[in-house]
Design a protein around this motif. Structure first.
Motif, short mmCIF file in Angstrom:
data_model
loop_
_atom_site.label_atom_id
_atom_site.label_comp_id
_atom_site.label_asym_id
_atom_site.label_seq_id
_atom_site.Cartn_x
_atom_site.Cartn_y
_atom_site.Cartn_z
N THR A 13 0.74 -1.16 0.02
CA THR A 13 -0.42 0.04 -0.35
C THR A 13 0.59 1.62 0.29
OG1 THR A 13 -1.67 -1.89 1.59
CG2 THR A 13 -1.25 0.71 1.48
N ALA A 14 0.25 2.27 -1.00
CA ALA A 14 0.62 3.96 -0.52
C ALA A 14 -0.06 4.66 -0.33
CB ALA A 14 1.74 3.61 -2.04
N HIS A 15 0.61 5.48 0.39
CA HIS A 15 -0.63 6.43 0.99
C HIS A 15 0.66 8.00 0.06
CE1 HIS A 15 -3.23 4.77 4.44
NE2 HIS A 15 -2.84 3.87 3.13
N ILE A 16 -0.68 8.43 -0.66
CA ILE A 16 0.28 9.82 -0.93
C ILE A 16 -0.42 11.05 -0.83
CG2 ILE A 16 1.30 11.10 -3.37
CD1 ILE A 16 1.12 8.18 -5.11
N SER A 17 -0.57 12.02 -0.05
CA SER A 17 -0.90 13.53 -0.04
C SER A 17 -0.65 14.35 -0.70
CB SER A 17 -0.43 13.56 1.45
OG SER A 17 -0.90 12.80 2.44
N VAL A 18 -1.19 15.12 -1.35
CA VAL A 18 -0.91 16.02 -2.31
C VAL A 18 -2.35 17.37 -2.06
CG1 VAL A 18 -1.23 16.62 -5.16
CG2 VAL A 18 -0.69 14.50 -4.37
N GLY A 19 -1.30 18.09 -1.85
CA GLY A 19 -2.39 19.24 -0.88
C GLY A 19 -2.98 18.39 0.23
N THR A 20 -4.46 18.39 -0.02
CA THR A 20 -5.26 18.00 0.81
C THR A 20 -5.80 17.03 0.56
OG1 THR A 20 -7.49 19.63 0.02
CG2 THR A 20 -5.94 20.64 1.63
N THR A 21 -5.51 16.24 -0.45
CA THR A 21 -6.26 15.25 -1.15
C THR A 21 -5.16 14.09 -0.56
OG1 THR A 21 -6.97 16.20 -3.07
CG2 THR A 21 -6.93 13.96 -3.10
N LEU A 22 -5.71 12.66 -0.49
CA LEU A 22 -5.20 11.67 -0.19
C LEU A 22 -5.49 10.21 -0.49
CD1 LEU A 22 -3.17 10.09 1.39
CD2 LEU A 22 -5.26 9.44 3.05
N LEU A 23 -4.33 10.07 -1.40
CA LEU A 23 -4.66 9.27 -3.03
C LEU A 23 -3.62 7.74 -1.91
CD1 LEU A 23 -3.67 10.40 -6.05
CD2 LEU A 23 -5.89 10.50 -5.43
N VAL A 24 -4.70 6.61 -2.47
CA VAL A 24 -4.66 5.02 -1.82
C VAL A 24 -4.48 4.07 -2.51
CG1 VAL A 24 -4.52 3.59 -0.34
CG2 VAL A 24 -5.03 5.41 0.43
N PHE A 25 -2.97 3.86 -3.39
CA PHE A 25 -2.90 2.58 -4.44
C PHE A 25 -2.60 1.76 -3.30
CE2 PHE A 25 -1.86 7.01 -5.43
CZ PHE A 25 -1.98 6.40 -7.19
N THR A 26 -3.44 0.59 -3.04
CA THR A 26 -2.59 -0.84 -3.09
C THR A 26 -2.13 -2.01 -4.39
OG1 THR A 26 -5.00 -1.56 -3.27
CG2 THR A 26 -4.38 -0.55 -1.04
N SER A 27 -1.78 -2.71 -4.01
CA SER A 27 -1.05 -3.74 -5.27
C SER A 27 0.45 -3.98 -4.44
CB SER A 27 -1.39 -3.20 -6.56
OG SER A 27 -0.26 -2.61 -7.16
#
Length: 86
Positions: A13-27
């Motif tokens: 899993t990777a959590h990427i914070s861009v400004g106030t948005t959190l993107l979550v990638f799983t694989s």
């Protein structure tokens, strides 16, 4: 956390914070330290992402991310330019 070396770190899993948005990638996700032109940076290789998430990363100027495996944090990045994510 220390700067990762050239040996890849594998997470789920990777959590990427861009400004106030959190993107979550799983694989299967890989993080690796890279030296280029005397400068070091960390390269995060993501799985195929949602096209909207990719566009958000491409338009952003700074982001911060972490790589996790089994819920535990393996690496937490300093704030960086998203061009180092691929």
């Amino acid at each position: 956390m220390t700067f990762p070396d050239a040996r890849p770190i594998h997470g789920d899993t990777a959590h990427i914070s861009v400004g106030t948005t959190l993107l979550v990638f799983t694989s299967s996700i890989t993080c690796q330290g890279v030296l280029e032109g005397g400068r070091g940076f960390v390269e995060l290789t993501l799985s195929d992402a949602d096209p909207e998430q990719r566009r958000l990363l491409e338009r952003s100027t700074n982001c911060q991310w972490d790589l996790r495996r089994g819920g535990g944090i393996l690496y937490f990045s300093p704030e960086q330019e998203p061009t180092q994510l691929r």
